[in-house]
Design an enzyme around this catalytic site. Structure first.
Site, short mmCIF file in Angstrom:
data_model
loop_
_atom_site.label_atom_id
_atom_site.label_comp_id
_atom_site.label_asym_id
_atom_site.label_seq_id
_atom_site.Cartn_x
_atom_site.Cartn_y
_atom_site.Cartn_z
N GLU A 124 0.82 -1.22 0.00
CA GLU A 124 0.00 0.00 0.00
C GLU A 124 0.85 1.27 0.00
O GLU A 124 0.53 2.26 -0.67
CB GLU A 124 -0.91 -0.02 1.25
CG GLU A 124 -1.89 1.12 1.33
CD GLU A 124 -2.83 1.16 0.14
OE1 GLU A 124 -3.69 0.29 0.02
OE2 GLU A 124 -2.69 2.08 -0.70
N VAL A 127 2.78 3.49 -3.24
CA VAL A 127 2.21 4.56 -4.07
C VAL A 127 1.38 5.48 -3.20
O VAL A 127 0.53 5.01 -2.42
CB VAL A 127 1.30 3.99 -5.19
CG1 VAL A 127 0.76 5.12 -6.06
CG2 VAL A 127 2.04 2.97 -6.04
N GLY A 129 2.14 7.41 -0.61
CA GLY A 129 2.43 7.55 0.82
C GLY A 129 1.29 7.02 1.68
O GLY A 129 0.96 5.82 1.64
N GLU A 185 13.90 11.11 -2.34
CA GLU A 185 14.66 9.85 -2.43
C GLU A 185 16.13 10.13 -2.12
O GLU A 185 16.59 11.27 -2.24
CB GLU A 185 14.56 9.28 -3.84
CG GLU A 185 13.15 8.91 -4.26
CD GLU A 185 12.52 7.89 -3.35
OE1 GLU A 185 13.10 6.81 -3.15
OE2 GLU A 185 11.44 8.17 -2.80
N LYS A 200 5.45 4.42 -9.91
CA LYS A 200 4.15 4.40 -9.23
C LYS A 200 2.99 4.25 -10.22
O LYS A 200 2.06 3.49 -9.97
CB LYS A 200 4.00 5.67 -8.38
CG LYS A 200 4.93 5.66 -7.17
CD LYS A 200 4.99 7.02 -6.52
CE LYS A 200 5.82 7.01 -5.23
NZ LYS A 200 6.10 8.36 -4.73
N1 HSE Z 1 10.31 10.52 -2.82
C1 HSE Z 1 8.96 10.07 -2.80
C2 HSE Z 1 8.05 11.27 -3.02
C3 HSE Z 1 8.67 9.40 -1.49
O1 HSE Z 1 8.54 12.39 -2.90
O2 HSE Z 1 6.89 11.09 -3.35
C4 HSE Z 1 7.34 8.72 -1.42
O3 HSE Z 1 7.25 7.65 -2.33
#
Ligand code: HSE
Length: 404
Positions: A124, A127, A129, A185, A200
């Site tokens: 879950e 994608v 958060g 990231e 995603k």
């Molecule tokens: N680096 C990703 C973002 C983290 O900023 O959406 C969450 O998947």
């Protein structure tokens, strides 16, 4: 008591431990038993941290312990996460992961192993958060033929674009803030070049269309070409610039694209700002459904991971997610897709009008005082027609697709 192990004690992994600590009592009521973090796997030690005594550096301690029923993978990246997760599943342990790279690359195989073992591979948090989107697609929207998913799927880039639009902030400064907030990231190129959003939308599309969508087949553009001047035009047009990940079925063909787009205030995703993500799903019977929430950050993402752990704990010997077909979904070349394009061109509009009209036909012109350039919005045309027309005009500075 159900014992779990957390592999990777970074932003998300430490959030998972915190969520279980904060909400342990209510979680125990929902599961029917207490959840206990027995091990934390990390290369580092964490002296003084409440989990100090639980830290192990050897994955085999977890894999060989029959008491561990569920493994949380929050390491990120494919190596060594893929090996660890596969071995955990083969050892009969359910896995909950936030790792979109892992799911996009190896999800098909890992779902198949979980099905064979009658356990669960849940993702879950990979994608959106903290937004529930995987389970809704897998369990709630199953009566629909889904024909489009469009999302703001990356919190870091949405945070950057929002700050650029609202505060005129500089790209690099905002990126640093996003990193400090734990959104970005480890290698921020994954965010700003669109690769994270690409993985995603590949995961969501595989679920929605029932066949593996290969992220490497998706045309992907990031936000590094978007500048303060683009936002000046967007403001003049009453529009906003967002990074969209989208896939759709149109006239029997599937298209997928990750790219910055200009949208107007009537678009459902217009008000999705800062680190928030928004995902619009269109189905042939439900019409439109929208999902909204924090797309990155420690606790929101951990909320989704722990929800998966709870689901896995309630279904220890019951596989809930059937794999999508391993056969790749054939994506059509985006050059066939049609839309309007926002195009910035250097020079003076009056001087270049004949050249622009000969290439693009009847366009809408936008000028901003003090700039030695102008912009147009083209009529609806295919990507291929746009490319051919753009090649005939000198001085094109930037192009942004328009989504209505
Ligand atoms: N680096 C990703 C973002 C983290 O900023 O959406 C969450 O998947």
């Amino acid at each position: 008591m159900i014992n779990i192990a957390v592999m990777g004690y970074g932003t998300i992994g430490s959030g998972v431990v915190k969520v279980i600590d904060i909400n342990g009592e209510s979680i125990a009521k929902k599961v029917g038993e207490e959840l206990n973090v027995k091990y934390v796997l990390d290369l580092r030690s964490f002296p003084g941290d409440p989990i100090e005594e639980k830290v192990v550096h050897d994955v085999d301690i977890i894999l060989n312990d029959p008491d561990v029923k569920i493994v949380v993978e929050t390491m990120g990246g494919v190596k060594p996460a893929y090996d660890f997760v596969k071995r955990a599943l083969l050892a009969g342990k359910s896995v909950a992961t936030s790792n979109k790279e892992l799911v996009a690359k190896h999800g098909t195989e890992l779902l198949e192993i979980a099905q064979e073992k009658n356990i669960n591979f849940l993702f879950e948090a990979s994608v959106g958060g903290g937004i529930p989107i995987i389970r809704p697609l897998n369990q709630c929207l199953t009566s629909d033929e889904i024909y489009e998913i469009t999302g703001i799927l990356n919190g870091t880039t949405n945070y950057i674009l929002t700050k650029m639009a609202k505060e005129g902030a500089e790209f690099d400064d905002v990126l640093k803030q996003a990193q400090a907030n734990g959104y970005a990231e480890r290698n921020p190129a994954a965010d700003i070049e669109g690769f994270d959003a690409c993985r995603k939308i590949a995961i969501l599309s595989s679920l929605a269309y029932g066949s593996m969508v290969d992220f490497e087949d998706i045309h992907t553009e990031g936000i590094t070409n978007i500048s303060a001047v683009d936002f000046k035009y967007a403001a003049k047009l009453g529009r906003s610039i967002k990074l969209f990940g989208t896939s759709k079925k149109k006239d029997g063909k599937y298209f997928a694209l990750v790219a910055p787009v200009m949208i107007n205030e009537n678009h459902a995703l217009f008000a999705v700002n800062d680190v928030f993500n928004g995902i619009l799903v269109k189905g042939n019977v439900v019409d439109q459904v929208m999902f909204y929430g924090r797309g990155a950050g420690s606790l929101p993402t951990a909320s989704a991971v722990v929800a998966d752990v709870i689901e896995a704990a309630k279904n220890l010997n019951n596989n809930m997610m059937k794999p999508w077909k391993a056969e790749k979904l054939a994506l059509s070349d985006i050059s066939e897709d049609t839309k309007k394009f926002f195009v910035r061109i250097s020079g003076v509009a009056e001087d270049k009008k004949a050249e622009v009209e000969a290439a693009f036909g009847d366009a809408e012109y936008i000028t901003i005082d003090g700039l030695e350039e102008f912009a147009i919005i083209t009529p609806v045309m295919s990507e291929a027609e746009y490319k051919a027309a753009a090649a005939k005009v000198d001085g094109i500075i930037n192009m942004i697709r328009i989504e209505e």
